[in-house]
Motif scaffolding. Structure first.
Motif, PDB file in Angstrom:
ATOM      1  N   GLU A 231      60.426  61.232 106.256  1.00 16.69           N
ATOM      2  CA  GLU A 231      60.873  60.593 105.041  1.00 16.69           C
ATOM      3  C   GLU A 231      61.606  59.308 105.401  1.00 16.69           C
ATOM      4  OE1 GLU A 231      64.370  61.688 101.999  1.00 16.69           O
ATOM      5  OE2 GLU A 231      62.801  63.191 102.187  1.00 16.69           O
TER       6      GLU A 231
ATOM      7  N   ARG B 281      66.236  61.182 112.040  1.00 17.64           N
ATOM      8  CA  ARG B 281      67.419  60.768 112.810  1.00 17.64           C
ATOM      9  C   ARG B 281      67.215  59.468 113.575  1.00 17.64           C
ATOM     10  NH1 ARG B 281      68.896  66.346 115.720  1.00 17.64           N
ATOM     11  NH2 ARG B 281      66.771  66.004 116.391  1.00 17.64           N
TER      12      ARG B 281
ATOM     13  N   SER C  56      65.273  56.690 108.687  1.00 17.58           N
ATOM     14  CA  SER C  56      64.457  57.871 108.431  1.00 17.58           C
ATOM     15  C   SER C  56      65.212  59.185 108.565  1.00 17.58           C
ATOM     16  CB  SER C  56      63.273  57.905 109.396  1.00 17.58           C
ATOM     17  OG  SER C  56      62.483  56.759 109.242  1.00 17.58           O
ATOM     18  N   SER C  57      64.638  60.199 107.964  1.00 18.19           N
ATOM     19  CA  SER C  57      65.202  61.543 108.036  1.00 18.19           C
ATOM     20  C   SER C  57      65.031  62.180 109.406  1.00 18.19           C
ATOM     21  CB  SER C  57      64.554  62.439 106.968  1.00 18.19           C
ATOM     22  OG  SER C  57      64.920  61.992 105.691  1.00 18.19           O
TER      23      SER C  57
ATOM     24  N   ASN D  90      64.222  56.610 104.248  1.00 21.92           N
ATOM     25  CA  ASN D  90      65.339  56.539 103.304  1.00 21.92           C
ATOM     26  C   ASN D  90      65.658  55.124 102.859  1.00 21.92           C
ATOM     27  OD1 ASN D  90      65.812  59.365 103.321  1.00 21.92           O
ATOM     28  ND2 ASN D  90      66.705  59.139 105.340  1.00 21.92           N
TER      29      ASN D  90
ATOM     30  N   TRP E  69      70.429  57.313 106.775  1.00 22.83           N
ATOM     31  CA  TRP E  69      70.166  57.022 105.375  1.00 22.83           C
ATOM     32  C   TRP E  69      70.150  55.541 105.055  1.00 22.83           C
ATOM     33  CZ3 TRP E  69      74.202  54.772 102.715  1.00 22.83           C
ATOM     34  CH2 TRP E  69      75.475  54.932 103.244  1.00 22.83           C
TER      35      TRP E  69
ATOM     36  N   GLU F 156      70.199  62.800 109.744  1.00 23.49           N
ATOM     37  CA  GLU F 156      69.310  61.766 109.233  1.00 23.49           C
ATOM     38  C   GLU F 156      70.030  60.438 109.002  1.00 23.49           C
ATOM     39  OE1 GLU F 156      68.134  62.071 104.778  1.00 23.49           O
ATOM     40  OE2 GLU F 156      68.460  64.119 105.486  1.00 23.49           O
TER      41      GLU F 156
ATOM     42  N   SER G 180      74.597  57.168 109.043  1.00 23.96           N
ATOM     43  CA  SER G 180      73.977  58.477 109.077  1.00 23.96           C
ATOM     44  C   SER G 180      74.839  59.522 108.397  1.00 23.96           C
ATOM     45  CB  SER G 180      73.746  58.879 110.539  1.00 23.96           C
ATOM     46  OG  SER G 180      73.348  60.218 110.671  1.00 23.96           O
TER      47      SER G 180
END
Length: 77
Positions: free
Chosen positions: A1, A21, A18-19, A3, A44, A42, A59
């Motif tokens: 994902e 990390r 991204s989710s 973000n 954000w 993750e 994060s």
């Protein structure tokens, strides 16, 4: 994902958060230039500095980090 995504000030690169990390740096043709690894949860948000020479990531691990555009960690906040 993914973000967040943002263009560099000169419009030549994109940084995504991204989710998984990581944050990643891309050229506008979709070629990956760097992966910014170091967060424990993750990412954000990611953004270029006004001069386009550094990237700040934030994060859910309660940290922010400053990187060069090649993926070298410069500061851990």
């Amino acid at each position: 994902e993914v973000n967040s995504a943002e263009f560099s000030p000169n419009g030549q690169r994109i940084v995504t958060a991204s989710s998984d990390r990581t944050a990643k740096v891309w050229d506008t043709n979709g070629k990956q230039l760097a992966t910014l690894k170091g967060h424990q949860k993750e990412v954000w948000s990611a953004a270029f500095s006004p001069d386009g020479q550094r990237i700040m990531t934030a994060s859910y691990d309660r940290t922010a980090k400053v990187w060069d555009t090649n993926g070298k960690l410069l500061a851990d906040l």
